[in-house]
Each structure stands twice: as C-alpha cells, then as structure tokens.
Design an enzyme around this catalytic site. Structure first.
Site, short mmCIF file in Angstrom:
data_model
loop_
_atom_site.label_atom_id
_atom_site.label_comp_id
_atom_site.label_asym_id
_atom_site.label_seq_id
_atom_site.Cartn_x
_atom_site.Cartn_y
_atom_site.Cartn_z
N ASP A 58 -19.20 20.29 -26.78
CA ASP A 58 -18.09 19.57 -27.40
C ASP A 58 -17.11 18.97 -26.38
OD1 ASP A 58 -16.79 21.76 -26.41
OD2 ASP A 58 -16.39 22.69 -28.35
N GLU B 245 -15.41 20.64 -24.00
CA GLU B 245 -14.56 21.61 -23.31
C GLU B 245 -15.24 22.08 -22.03
OE1 GLU B 245 -13.29 24.81 -25.85
OE2 GLU B 245 -12.52 23.44 -27.37
N LYS C 263 2.86 -11.17 -7.03
CA LYS C 263 1.90 -11.02 -8.14
C LYS C 263 2.64 -10.94 -9.47
CE LYS C 263 -0.35 -6.96 -8.91
NZ LYS C 263 -1.31 -5.90 -8.55
N ARG D 108 1.73 -9.71 -13.29
CA ARG D 108 0.68 -9.09 -14.10
C ARG D 108 0.90 -9.43 -15.56
NH1 ARG D 108 -3.33 -5.63 -13.69
NH2 ARG D 108 -3.06 -4.91 -11.55
N ASP E 254 -4.49 -3.22 0.49
CA ASP E 254 -3.72 -2.67 -0.63
C ASP E 254 -3.96 -1.16 -0.69
OD1 ASP E 254 -1.99 -2.73 -2.76
OD2 ASP E 254 -3.23 -4.00 -4.04
C1 R5P Z 1 -0.62 -2.15 -7.97
O1 R5P Z 1 0.41 -2.66 -7.61
C2 R5P Z 1 -1.65 -1.70 -7.01
O2 R5P Z 1 -1.18 -1.70 -5.70
C3 R5P Z 1 -2.91 -2.55 -7.09
O3 R5P Z 1 -2.64 -3.85 -6.65
C4 R5P Z 1 -3.48 -2.60 -8.46
O4 R5P Z 1 -3.49 -1.32 -9.05
C5 R5P Z 1 -4.90 -3.14 -8.41
O5 R5P Z 1 -5.47 -3.12 -9.69
P1 R5P Z 1 -6.68 -4.07 -10.02
O6 R5P Z 1 -7.71 -3.88 -8.97
O7 R5P Z 1 -7.14 -3.58 -11.38
O8 R5P Z 1 -6.15 -5.47 -10.07
#
Ligand code: R5P
Length: 289
Positions: A29, A31, A187, A189, A213
């Site tokens: 299940d 767990e 960026k 989002r 990153d």
């Molecule tokens: C967010 O600011 C993180 O530093 C990454 O840029 C982000 O999590 C990357 O996510 P993904 O690859 O889904 O675009």
C-alpha cells in the site's frame, strides 16, 4: 557512525566513516518499514539528500525517532540537497511557506543539518529558518567553477551566465574561485514550465559561455537562457548546476536547445555528475564531532 540508504551508498562510501545501512521495506500500500542497526553510538550521522523529497521526509522522521530510541543522543543530517527552499514567501494568499515549515521540521529532528548551496534567496542564512546554528550551508559553486575553468586553456575561460538574478550568488562564488567573469539574466516565471529569460545588454557575439545555476529541474530556465544566448551569436554554450534534479526529458531538452555539455556535482546523483562534494561534506562532518 554514518547511516545511509542503499541508493546513496556511492557517496556514503566516499565519506570514509563507519557505515551502516538503513534497510527499507515497502508494503504493497506504499507504507514503508525501516530497520536500523539495533544499537547506535551517541552521535549518528544520517546521509539523505532531499531530491524527490516527500517520501524522504517521512524516511527522515522515522529514522530520526528510531535512532533516538536506539541510543543516539546527537543526530546530524547530511542532506546534500535541501528541498523546499524555493517557496520562501506566500506568493499568493493561503500558500504554505514551505521553506520555513520544512527547515523547522528538520531542525526539530536533528541537532545539525549540513547541506550544500541551499536555495536561499530572500534570506541570508539558514539560521533565519533553522534557529540555533543548526543549519550548515556549504558552497559547491567554487568547485563547479574550478571544473569549468579546467575545461579551457589558462586565460581563455568562458563567460559565466546566471539565468536569473537568484543565480548571482553562484556566478559570484564560481567567479571568485577562478577569476572567470560573469553576468546574470533576468527571469520571469509564468508557470512550472513557462519562463522568459532576458539577457543583459552586452556583446556576446562569438563568446563561449557556461550557464551556471544551483538547481535545474525541467531545464526550461536553461533552455530559455540558451535560446536567448544563441540569438545573440554566442559560439558555444555549456551548462553547470550544483543540483541535477533533472526530470527524464530535461537533458534531451537542453541538448535540443543547443547546450553542448551538461555538468553537475554529485550532491544529487545523475549521469551528468563530474564534481564530487564528498571532501566538502567530509570536512564539515568532521567539524560536527
Ligand atoms: C530557481 O530560481 C532555481 O535557481 C532554478 O533556476 C529553477 O529551479 C530551475 O527550474 P527549471 O529547470 O524547472 O526551469
């Protein structure tokens, strides 16, 4: 004593501690039943990265409580990747502020939590969410920077590009360790898989660049950055991340966007791992004794 789950044995072995396994049985299940060595020393270290975190948080709860019952007085968690750090405010009314909740939960279970490049954006240190100096944040970006620099002849290194403002800290750390110059993008989002990336107004024609990153997940952030870079005429794009959280199609997505090589640390096990965080973790763990 270092406790580890079977899937983290490779990194656990590199930490060169007395190693014992947490054995997991999964019931039909869903767990789980965990079995630890029946007698534990006063200080126990648990290695558990928090990629795919939901189930692992339950593993931590069961392991920590059981370790206490079996004799551990002091518990240190080595979580090379610390999940839920990105949700650090209520972006919309009613949202859980996961960073505070998860950090608080871990701070109650463990005396120390050692991690690598946690995604701290609006706060300066783990202390703000894990009081009592319980959180220890190590930096792997300089190691990644050194790997990047080693791929070019001396003095001919690439430009480091952070795909968003939050990456500034990793671009800076990698740059300080290597002398490589860096810039960051902006960026926006719009959703889990929809981002826009705007490059800074500099001449990139013919440059070799490395996107850097802390985390890549779907890869869309790197893809959008790569597309913008190609439109500016760069000669080559590689990508380096500390935590390779990549979903299954992400690597293909990155190559399709023109990213030549993908590098990561072994803070999260992945085929792209080229830099080990073991010495970094081992030093920090020794200091916790
Ligand atoms: C967010 O600011 C993180 O530093 C990454 O840029 C982000 O999590 C990357 O996510 P993904 O690859 O889904 O675009």
């Amino acid at each position: 004593m270092l406790l580890a789950f079977a899937d983290e044995r490779p990194l656990a072995r590199r930490l060169r501690c007395e190693l014992a396994m947490v054995v997991e049985h999964r019931f039909p299940d869903g767990e789980i039943k965990l079995t630890l060595p029946p007698s534990l020393p006063g200080h126990v270290l648990l290695l558990r990265g928090l990629q795919q975190p939901n189930e692992r948080l339950v593993q931590l709860l069961l392991t920590a409580k059981t370790a206490r019952r079996l004799g551990a007085k002091r518990l240190t968690l080595a979580a090379p990747y610390l999940a839920y750090m990105r949700q650090d405010i209520e972006f919309n009314p009613g949202e859980a502020i996961s960073q505070r909740i998860v950090a608080g939960f871990l701070g109650e279970l463990f005396e120390r939590v050692v991690t690598i490049d946690p995604h701290l954006h609006r706060i300066a240190s783990l202390d703000e969410v894990m009081p009592g100096s319980r959180g220890i944040a190590l930096a792997a970006a300089p190691l990644l920077g050194a790997w990047i620099a080693s791929q070019w002849p001396a003095g001919k290194g690439p430009l480091l590009v952070g795909p968003d403002e939050e990456a500034e800290q990793w671009v800076r750390a990698a740059g300080e360790a290597t002398g490589l110059a860096g810039v960051v993008c902006r960026k926006t989002r719009h959703g889990d898989r929809e981002v826009d990336v705007e490059l800074p107004p500099i001449d990139l024609m013919g440059r070799e660049v490395v996107l850097i990153d802390d985390v890549a997940s779907t890869g869309h952030t790197l893809v959008q950055a790569a597309q913008a870079l190609r439109a500016r005429g760069v000669a080559a794009i590689d990508a380096a991340v500390v935590h390779a959280l990549f979903d299954a199609p992400a690597v293909e997505r990155l190559h399709a966007a023109g990213i030549r090589r993908i590098w990561s640390t072994d803070a999260v096990p992945h085929a792209s791992n080229v830099v080990t965080v073991a010495p970094l973790l081992a030093r920090a763990i020794a200091d916790c004794d």
